[in-house]
Scaffold this motif. Structure first.
Motif, short mmCIF file in Angstrom:
data_model
loop_
_atom_site.label_atom_id
_atom_site.label_comp_id
_atom_site.label_asym_id
_atom_site.label_seq_id
_atom_site.Cartn_x
_atom_site.Cartn_y
_atom_site.Cartn_z
N SER A 109 -5.74 7.78 0.34
CA SER A 109 -4.55 7.13 0.88
C SER A 109 -4.76 5.62 0.82
N PHE A 110 -3.85 4.92 0.14
CA PHE A 110 -4.07 3.50 -0.11
C PHE A 110 -2.72 2.80 -0.18
N ASP A 111 -2.54 1.80 0.67
CA ASP A 111 -1.32 1.01 0.71
C ASP A 111 -1.67 -0.43 0.37
N VAL A 112 -1.16 -0.94 -0.75
CA VAL A 112 -1.52 -2.30 -1.18
C VAL A 112 -1.01 -3.36 -0.21
N ASN A 113 -0.08 -2.99 0.68
CA ASN A 113 0.43 -3.93 1.67
C ASN A 113 -0.43 -4.02 2.92
N SER A 114 -1.54 -3.30 2.92
CA SER A 114 -2.45 -3.35 4.06
C SER A 114 -3.07 -4.74 4.19
N PRO A 115 -3.52 -5.13 5.39
CA PRO A 115 -4.20 -6.42 5.57
C PRO A 115 -5.47 -6.47 4.72
N PRO A 116 -5.90 -7.65 4.32
CA PRO A 116 -7.10 -7.79 3.48
C PRO A 116 -8.33 -7.09 4.04
N ASP A 117 -8.55 -7.15 5.34
CA ASP A 117 -9.72 -6.47 5.91
C ASP A 117 -9.66 -4.96 5.69
N THR A 118 -8.46 -4.40 5.82
CA THR A 118 -8.29 -2.97 5.59
C THR A 118 -8.50 -2.64 4.12
N ASN A 138 4.55 -6.18 -5.11
CA ASN A 138 4.30 -6.37 -6.55
C ASN A 138 3.26 -7.43 -6.86
N PHE A 139 3.15 -8.45 -6.00
CA PHE A 139 2.24 -9.56 -6.31
C PHE A 139 1.13 -9.72 -5.29
N PHE A 140 1.46 -10.01 -4.04
CA PHE A 140 0.41 -10.26 -3.05
C PHE A 140 -0.47 -9.02 -2.84
N GLY A 141 0.14 -7.83 -2.83
CA GLY A 141 -0.65 -6.61 -2.70
C GLY A 141 -1.60 -6.43 -3.86
N LEU A 142 -1.13 -6.77 -5.06
CA LEU A 142 -1.97 -6.68 -6.25
C LEU A 142 -3.14 -7.66 -6.18
N VAL A 143 -2.86 -8.89 -5.76
CA VAL A 143 -3.92 -9.90 -5.65
C VAL A 143 -4.94 -9.50 -4.58
N ASN A 144 -4.45 -9.07 -3.43
CA ASN A 144 -5.36 -8.71 -2.34
C ASN A 144 -6.20 -7.48 -2.69
N THR A 145 -5.59 -6.51 -3.38
CA THR A 145 -6.34 -5.34 -3.81
C THR A 145 -7.44 -5.73 -4.79
N ALA A 157 -10.35 -7.36 -3.20
CA ALA A 157 -11.20 -6.43 -2.47
C ALA A 157 -12.25 -5.79 -3.39
N PHE A 158 -11.93 -5.65 -4.68
CA PHE A 158 -12.85 -5.02 -5.63
C PHE A 158 -13.71 -6.03 -6.39
N LEU A 159 -13.31 -7.28 -6.43
CA LEU A 159 -14.04 -8.25 -7.25
C LEU A 159 -15.51 -8.42 -6.87
#
Length: 288
Positions: A61-70, A115-122, A125-127
């Motif tokens: 379960s993964f929501d790209v709109n979650s806060p960066p810490d999540t 579409n954008f901020f969720g993609l960047v934050n996700t 998180a993996f970088l």
């Protein structure tokens, strides 16, 4: 189809794909599994991933709109499944239709948040994982709509143009870590993207805007479900390209409708560039 040797080589590599409940996300997961890769399929509602689990995918379960810490916690949870992630496919998103003026600030922000901020934050998180390993591939699903301006899709197109921009920059910034980045620009594929259950429409209707309203009417009531692109074929082409060794192109234009559209667009822009050469240049300080 992959050979037995290719399947054996692929089996250790892991795809993490967002937005797998339907459309390209689902088909990308299926194509990756069929090519012998391991797949972590995600969606906001994990119950929608049962069919992919039956094919061998792990689900999360993964929501790209979650806060960066999540998102950081979820990325660590995903990496722990197989001990690595090799391909991050940023696919989650939705369309917002209507003239630009008709969109409220809240609607614009919702479009960009996913579409954008969720993609960047996700991706952020993996970088750290990719940088530590010195390898990784970012596959960012944009849209042909990001180029050229399409009435009724201005806000959606702007969010996808932003995806193109960061993807291009990541390709250069992250090269020193062995990380690749590509933006995929699909045309019209027969997914759920244009259906009322997935797309959203600006609530504030403004009189006029005949072209924008006509496009919305056509796309949502006549074109949805009749798009020319086969998402199964499109997904396979994406997997084939991004899993090749070596440098990736900055963009993959995808679709029999998308390719000629962008080919014409770039030819016209080059002609405009040449036509304005005299006014575009000669603006530097004159040397004493």
């Amino acid at each position: 189809m992959s050979t037995t040797l290719e399947m054996a080589q692929n089996c250790s590599l892991v795809f993490f794909i967002t937005g797998c409940s339907s459309g390209f996300g689902r088909e990308l997961a299926i194509a990756a599994l069929a090519s012998g890769f391991r797949v972590i399929a995600t969606a906001r509602t994990i119950e929608t991933l049962k069919a992919l689990e039956d094919l061998g995918a792990k689900s999360l379960s993964f929501d790209v709109n979650s806060p960066p810490d999540t998102l950081n916690e979820l990325a660590n949870k995903a990496i722990a499944i197989y001990g690595q992630v090799d391909y991050l496919v940023n696919n989650a998103g939705f369309t917002s239709g209507g003239a630009i003026e008709e969109h409220s600030p809240t609607e614009v922000l919702e479009q960009f948040n996913t579409n954008f901020f969720g993609l960047v934050n996700t991706t952020n998180a993996f970088l750290p994982h990719f940088r530590a390993r010195g390898t990784g591939t970012l596959v960012n699903i944009g849209s042909v709509a990001s180029t050229g301006g399409q009435p009724s899709a201005g806000i959606y197109a702007a969010s996808k143009a932003a995806v193109d921009a960061v993807s291009d920059t990541w390709a250069k910034e992250l090269a020193e870590y062995g990380i690749r980045s590509i933006s995929v620009q699909p045309g019209n594929f027969r997914t759920e993207v244009l259906k009322p259950t997935n797309g959203r429409f600006a609530a504030n209707k403004v009189d006029g805007y005949a072209m924008a309203h006509g496009v919305v009417e056509f796309l949502s009531k006549q074109y949805a479900g009749n798009e020319p692109g086969d998402p199964v074929k499109g997904a396979q082409n994406i997997i084939t390209l991004v899993t090749k060794n070596g440098k990736l192109p900055l963009r993959l234009v995808l679709g029999d409708d998308a390719f000629p559209k962008l080919e014409t667009f770039y030819k016209e822009r080059l002609a405009e560039l040449e036509a304005t050469r005299e006014l575009s240049t000669g603006t530097s300080f004159t040397q004493a």
